[in-house]
Design a protein around this motif. Structure first.
Motif, PDB file in Angstrom:
ATOM      1  N   VAL A   1     -12.103  -7.956  24.890  1.00  0.00           N
ATOM      2  CA  VAL A   1     -12.326  -7.595  23.491  1.00  0.00           C
ATOM      3  C   VAL A   1     -11.811  -8.732  22.608  1.00  0.00           C
ATOM      4  O   VAL A   1     -10.654  -9.126  22.706  1.00  0.00           O
ATOM      5  CB  VAL A   1     -11.614  -6.271  23.131  1.00  0.00           C
TER       6      VAL A   1
ATOM      7  N   SER B   1     -12.653  -8.731  18.994  1.00  0.00           N
ATOM      8  CA  SER B   1     -12.294  -8.062  17.741  1.00  0.00           C
ATOM      9  C   SER B   1     -12.766  -6.621  17.788  1.00  0.00           C
ATOM     10  O   SER B   1     -13.686  -6.275  18.522  1.00  0.00           O
ATOM     11  CB  SER B   1     -12.908  -8.784  16.539  1.00  0.00           C
ATOM     12  N   GLY B   2     -12.115  -5.772  16.989  1.00  0.00           N
ATOM     13  CA  GLY B   2     -12.471  -4.358  16.945  1.00  0.00           C
ATOM     14  C   GLY B   2     -11.721  -3.536  17.979  1.00  0.00           C
ATOM     15  O   GLY B   2     -10.783  -4.014  18.623  1.00  0.00           O
ATOM     16  N   ARG B   3     -12.176  -2.292  18.150  1.00  0.00           N
ATOM     17  CA  ARG B   3     -11.568  -1.372  19.115  1.00  0.00           C
ATOM     18  C   ARG B   3     -12.680  -0.555  19.761  1.00  0.00           C
ATOM     19  O   ARG B   3     -13.657  -0.201  19.106  1.00  0.00           O
ATOM     20  CB  ARG B   3     -10.573  -0.428  18.445  1.00  0.00           C
TER      21      ARG B   3
ATOM     22  N   LYS C   1     -13.414   2.480  23.222  1.00  0.00           N
ATOM     23  CA  LYS C   1     -12.993   3.243  24.395  1.00  0.00           C
ATOM     24  C   LYS C   1     -13.955   2.851  25.505  1.00  0.00           C
ATOM     25  O   LYS C   1     -15.167   2.795  25.298  1.00  0.00           O
ATOM     26  CB  LYS C   1     -13.064   4.741  24.129  1.00  0.00           C
TER      27      LYS C   1
ATOM     28  N   GLU D   1      -8.438   2.626  26.068  1.00  0.00           N
ATOM     29  CA  GLU D   1      -8.693   2.219  24.693  1.00  0.00           C
ATOM     30  C   GLU D   1      -8.296   0.756  24.595  1.00  0.00           C
ATOM     31  O   GLU D   1      -7.150   0.391  24.904  1.00  0.00           O
ATOM     32  CB  GLU D   1      -7.920   3.063  23.680  1.00  0.00           C
ATOM     33  N   LEU D   2      -9.247  -0.087  24.206  1.00  0.00           N
ATOM     34  CA  LEU D   2      -9.048  -1.527  24.197  1.00  0.00           C
ATOM     35  C   LEU D   2      -9.142  -2.081  22.785  1.00  0.00           C
ATOM     36  O   LEU D   2      -9.965  -1.624  21.983  1.00  0.00           O
ATOM     37  CB  LEU D   2     -10.095  -2.220  25.073  1.00  0.00           C
ATOM     38  N   GLY D   3      -8.326  -3.088  22.506  1.00  0.00           N
ATOM     39  CA  GLY D   3      -8.355  -3.790  21.236  1.00  0.00           C
ATOM     40  C   GLY D   3      -8.342  -5.290  21.475  1.00  0.00           C
ATOM     41  O   GLY D   3      -8.427  -5.750  22.623  1.00  0.00           O
TER      42      GLY D   3
ATOM     43  N   ASP E   1      -7.415  -7.450  24.770  1.00  0.00           N
ATOM     44  CA  ASP E   1      -7.370  -6.609  25.969  1.00  0.00           C
ATOM     45  C   ASP E   1      -8.547  -6.950  26.880  1.00  0.00           C
ATOM     46  O   ASP E   1      -9.637  -7.308  26.422  1.00  0.00           O
ATOM     47  CB  ASP E   1      -7.405  -5.128  25.604  1.00  0.00           C
TER      48      ASP E   1
ATOM     49  N   ILE F   1     -15.105   2.262  18.550  1.00  0.00           N
ATOM     50  CA  ILE F   1     -14.315   2.928  17.514  1.00  0.00           C
ATOM     51  C   ILE F   1     -14.484   2.177  16.190  1.00  0.00           C
ATOM     52  O   ILE F   1     -14.559   2.783  15.123  1.00  0.00           O
ATOM     53  CB  ILE F   1     -12.826   2.973  17.921  1.00  0.00           C
ATOM     54  N   GLU F   2     -14.532   0.852  16.274  1.00  0.00           N
ATOM     55  CA  GLU F   2     -14.717  -0.028  15.119  1.00  0.00           C
ATOM     56  C   GLU F   2     -15.832  -1.009  15.440  1.00  0.00           C
ATOM     57  O   GLU F   2     -16.182  -1.188  16.611  1.00  0.00           O
ATOM     58  CB  GLU F   2     -13.432  -0.841  14.856  1.00  0.00           C
TER      59      GLU F   2
ATOM     60  N   SER G   1     -17.157  -4.178  16.652  1.00  0.00           N
ATOM     61  CA  SER G   1     -16.450  -4.950  17.681  1.00  0.00           C
ATOM     62  C   SER G   1     -17.292  -6.100  18.199  1.00  0.00           C
ATOM     63  O   SER G   1     -18.522  -6.034  18.216  1.00  0.00           O
ATOM     64  CB  SER G   1     -16.103  -4.044  18.871  1.00  0.00           C
TER      65      SER G   1
END
Length: 111
Positions: free
Chosen positions: A55, A57-59, A61, A70-72, A75, A90-91, A93
């Motif tokens: 990942v 940017s962003g978040r 699952k 859950e990765l950000g 990660d 989630i965002e 990404s």
């Protein structure tokens, strides 16, 4: 040997529900930029290719087999060959997926 170069945001994109996939392939390895929209799922699937997801940017699952992560930013996760997985952004990404061997199925869809 011919050198290949590209700016990843400018690579040709394959639109799938909720994301744009931009693959870049060498002879035996492929890296793909995936741009996901917040609130969008990527359907459960499996493939014979080994995959590593990073990942940028962003978040999101990510389900690998029975486990949800859950990765950000920064990660990284490994998806073994043949294991079902799916994602939910989630965002907004940007994610990079590395595949071995090359996913010719995705490259063929760009043609």
């Amino acid at each position: 040997m011919k050198t290949k170069f590209a700016h990843t945001a400018s690579l040709p994109g394959l639109e799938v529900p909720g994301a744009v996939l931009r693959p870049f392939a060498g002879e035996q390895l492929m890296l793909m930029r995936a741009e996901g929209k917040a609130g969008s799922p990527l359907a459960p699937h499996a493939h014979p290719h080994e995959q590593i997801t990073l990942v940028v940017s962003g978040r999101l699952k990510l389900r690998i087999g029975a486990e949800w992560l859950e990765l950000g930013p920064g990660d990284i996760a490994h998806v073994p060959s043949g294991v079902e997985h799916e994602a939910f952004f989630i965002e907004d990404s940007v994610v990079f997926d590395a595949f071995h061997p090359v996913r010719q199925d995705l490259l063929d869809k760009l043609k």
